[in-house]
Design a protein around this motif. Sequence first.
Motif, PDB file in Angstrom:
ATOM      1  N   HIS A   1      -6.328   5.728   3.090  1.00 25.85           N
ATOM      2  CA  HIS A   1      -5.868   6.987   2.505  1.00 25.85           C
ATOM      3  C   HIS A   1      -7.035   7.766   1.935  1.00 25.85           C
ATOM      4  O   HIS A   1      -7.986   7.199   1.405  1.00 25.85           O
ATOM      5  CB  HIS A   1      -4.856   6.722   1.382  1.00 25.85           C
ATOM      6  CG  HIS A   1      -3.480   6.482   1.875  1.00 25.85           C
ATOM      7  ND1 HIS A   1      -2.608   7.498   2.158  1.00 25.85           N
ATOM      8  CD2 HIS A   1      -2.823   5.345   2.161  1.00 25.85           C
ATOM      9  CE1 HIS A   1      -1.478   6.989   2.576  1.00 25.85           C
ATOM     10  NE2 HIS A   1      -1.583   5.673   2.594  1.00 25.85           N
TER      11      HIS A   1
ATOM     12  N   GLU B   1      -2.105  11.661   8.582  1.00 29.92           N
ATOM     13  CA  GLU B   1      -1.842  11.378   7.168  1.00 29.92           C
ATOM     14  C   GLU B   1      -0.366  11.099   6.937  1.00 29.92           C
ATOM     15  O   GLU B   1      -0.004  10.206   6.188  1.00 29.92           O
ATOM     16  CB  GLU B   1      -2.275  12.555   6.292  1.00 29.92           C
ATOM     17  CG  GLU B   1      -3.765  12.673   6.102  1.00 29.92           C
ATOM     18  CD  GLU B   1      -4.328  11.571   5.215  1.00 29.92           C
ATOM     19  OE1 GLU B   1      -3.593  11.040   4.371  1.00 29.92           O
ATOM     20  OE2 GLU B   1      -5.506  11.257   5.376  1.00 29.92           O
ATOM     21  N   ARG B   2       0.503  11.860   7.602  1.00 30.74           N
ATOM     22  CA  ARG B   2       1.941  11.653   7.449  1.00 30.74           C
ATOM     23  C   ARG B   2       2.347  10.285   7.977  1.00 30.74           C
ATOM     24  O   ARG B   2       3.115   9.556   7.351  1.00 30.74           O
ATOM     25  CB  ARG B   2       2.689  12.758   8.197  1.00 30.74           C
ATOM     26  CG  ARG B   2       3.875  13.258   7.478  1.00 30.74           C
ATOM     27  CD  ARG B   2       4.583  14.405   8.146  1.00 30.74           C
ATOM     28  NE  ARG B   2       4.271  14.664   9.526  1.00 30.74           N
ATOM     29  CZ  ARG B   2       3.825  15.823   9.989  1.00 30.74           C
ATOM     30  NH1 ARG B   2       3.636  16.835   9.175  1.00 30.74           N
ATOM     31  NH2 ARG B   2       3.581  15.990  11.262  1.00 30.74           N
ATOM     32  N   ASN B   3       1.840   9.923   9.145  1.00 30.21           N
ATOM     33  CA  ASN B   3       2.151   8.609   9.707  1.00 30.21           C
ATOM     34  C   ASN B   3       1.549   7.491   8.873  1.00 30.21           C
ATOM     35  O   ASN B   3       2.159   6.433   8.716  1.00 30.21           O
ATOM     36  CB  ASN B   3       1.666   8.516  11.153  1.00 30.21           C
ATOM     37  CG  ASN B   3       2.540   9.322  12.086  1.00 30.21           C
ATOM     38  OD1 ASN B   3       3.712   9.533  11.827  1.00 30.21           O
ATOM     39  ND2 ASN B   3       1.947   9.784  13.171  1.00 30.21           N
TER      40      ASN B   3
ATOM     41  N   ASN C   1       1.116   7.578   5.668  1.00 28.09           N
ATOM     42  CA  ASN C   1       1.999   7.455   4.500  1.00 28.09           C
ATOM     43  C   ASN C   1       3.251   6.669   4.851  1.00 28.09           C
ATOM     44  O   ASN C   1       3.698   5.827   4.068  1.00 28.09           O
ATOM     45  CB  ASN C   1       2.386   8.837   3.976  1.00 28.09           C
ATOM     46  CG  ASN C   1       1.243   9.549   3.309  1.00 28.09           C
ATOM     47  OD1 ASN C   1       0.283   8.923   2.877  1.00 28.09           O
ATOM     48  ND2 ASN C   1       1.338  10.860   3.235  1.00 28.09           N
ATOM     49  N   ARG C   2       3.825   6.918   6.003  1.00 26.96           N
ATOM     50  CA  ARG C   2       5.036   6.206   6.422  1.00 26.96           C
ATOM     51  C   ARG C   2       4.761   4.722   6.618  1.00 26.96           C
ATOM     52  O   ARG C   2       5.559   3.874   6.203  1.00 26.96           O
ATOM     53  CB  ARG C   2       5.586   6.807   7.709  1.00 26.96           C
ATOM     54  CG  ARG C   2       6.171   8.181   7.523  1.00 26.96           C
ATOM     55  CD  ARG C   2       6.625   8.769   8.823  1.00 26.96           C
ATOM     56  NE  ARG C   2       7.105  10.128   8.615  1.00 26.96           N
ATOM     57  CZ  ARG C   2       7.146  11.032   9.558  1.00 26.96           C
ATOM     58  NH1 ARG C   2       6.757  10.739  10.784  1.00 26.96           N
ATOM     59  NH2 ARG C   2       7.601  12.244   9.299  1.00 26.96           N
ATOM     60  N   TRP C   3       3.660   4.397   7.285  1.00 32.46           N
ATOM     61  CA  TRP C   3       3.314   2.986   7.507  1.00 32.46           C
ATOM     62  C   TRP C   3       3.042   2.274   6.196  1.00 32.46           C
ATOM     63  O   TRP C   3       3.457   1.128   5.997  1.00 32.46           O
ATOM     64  CB  TRP C   3       2.103   2.868   8.436  1.00 32.46           C
ATOM     65  CG  TRP C   3       2.468   3.007   9.876  1.00 32.46           C
ATOM     66  CD1 TRP C   3       2.379   4.141  10.636  1.00 32.46           C
ATOM     67  CD2 TRP C   3       2.996   1.998  10.724  1.00 32.46           C
ATOM     68  NE1 TRP C   3       2.824   3.873  11.894  1.00 32.46           N
ATOM     69  CE2 TRP C   3       3.196   2.571  11.993  1.00 32.46           C
ATOM     70  CE3 TRP C   3       3.307   0.664  10.537  1.00 32.46           C
ATOM     71  CZ2 TRP C   3       3.706   1.848  13.055  1.00 32.46           C
ATOM     72  CZ3 TRP C   3       3.806  -0.066  11.606  1.00 32.46           C
ATOM     73  CH2 TRP C   3       4.006   0.533  12.850  1.00 32.46           C
ATOM     74  N   THR C   4       2.345   2.953   5.280  1.00 32.33           N
ATOM     75  CA  THR C   4       2.045   2.350   3.985  1.00 32.33           C
ATOM     76  C   THR C   4       3.328   2.087   3.202  1.00 32.33           C
ATOM     77  O   THR C   4       3.501   1.002   2.626  1.00 32.33           O
ATOM     78  CB  THR C   4       1.106   3.259   3.172  1.00 32.33           C
ATOM     79  OG1 THR C   4      -0.060   3.524   3.949  1.00 32.33           O
ATOM     80  CG2 THR C   4       0.700   2.601   1.875  1.00 32.33           C
ATOM     81  N   LEU C   5       4.225   3.044   3.207  1.00 27.62           N
ATOM     82  CA  LEU C   5       5.494   2.871   2.512  1.00 27.62           C
ATOM     83  C   LEU C   5       6.314   1.741   3.133  1.00 27.62           C
ATOM     84  O   LEU C   5       6.898   0.913   2.429  1.00 27.62           O
ATOM     85  CB  LEU C   5       6.297   4.174   2.533  1.00 27.62           C
ATOM     86  CG  LEU C   5       7.642   4.144   1.823  1.00 27.62           C
ATOM     87  CD1 LEU C   5       7.448   3.881   0.337  1.00 27.62           C
ATOM     88  CD2 LEU C   5       8.377   5.445   2.051  1.00 27.62           C
ATOM     89  N   GLY C   6       6.331   1.681   4.454  1.00 34.17           N
ATOM     90  CA  GLY C   6       7.065   0.610   5.139  1.00 34.17           C
ATOM     91  C   GLY C   6       6.528  -0.770   4.809  1.00 34.17           C
ATOM     92  O   GLY C   6       7.298  -1.699   4.538  1.00 34.17           O
TER      93      GLY C   6
END
Length: 75
Positions: free
Chosen positions: A23, A50-52, A54-59
């Motif tokens: 990030h 960056e959006r993807n 963020n999604r992978w990190t959240l998952g």
Amino acid sequence: MYTLLSILQVFIAVVLVLLILMHSGRDTGLSGAFGVGTGSGPFGGGSLVERNLNRWTLGFAVAFAINTIILLRLG
């Protein structure tokens, strides 16, 4: 079962650390090395990446939390 989940926990933790390091922060972090935070680089624009990211990190963070709760219940 406990051993398998423990191995999975270590894998999730390592991937989560790598995702967090990718990030961009105040000082651009490691994402600048991979071209994520800049307009130039192998990934192009950066906003979709960056959006993807963020999604992978959240998952992976959710998977880490769920796996931790399961390991606490089993142990």
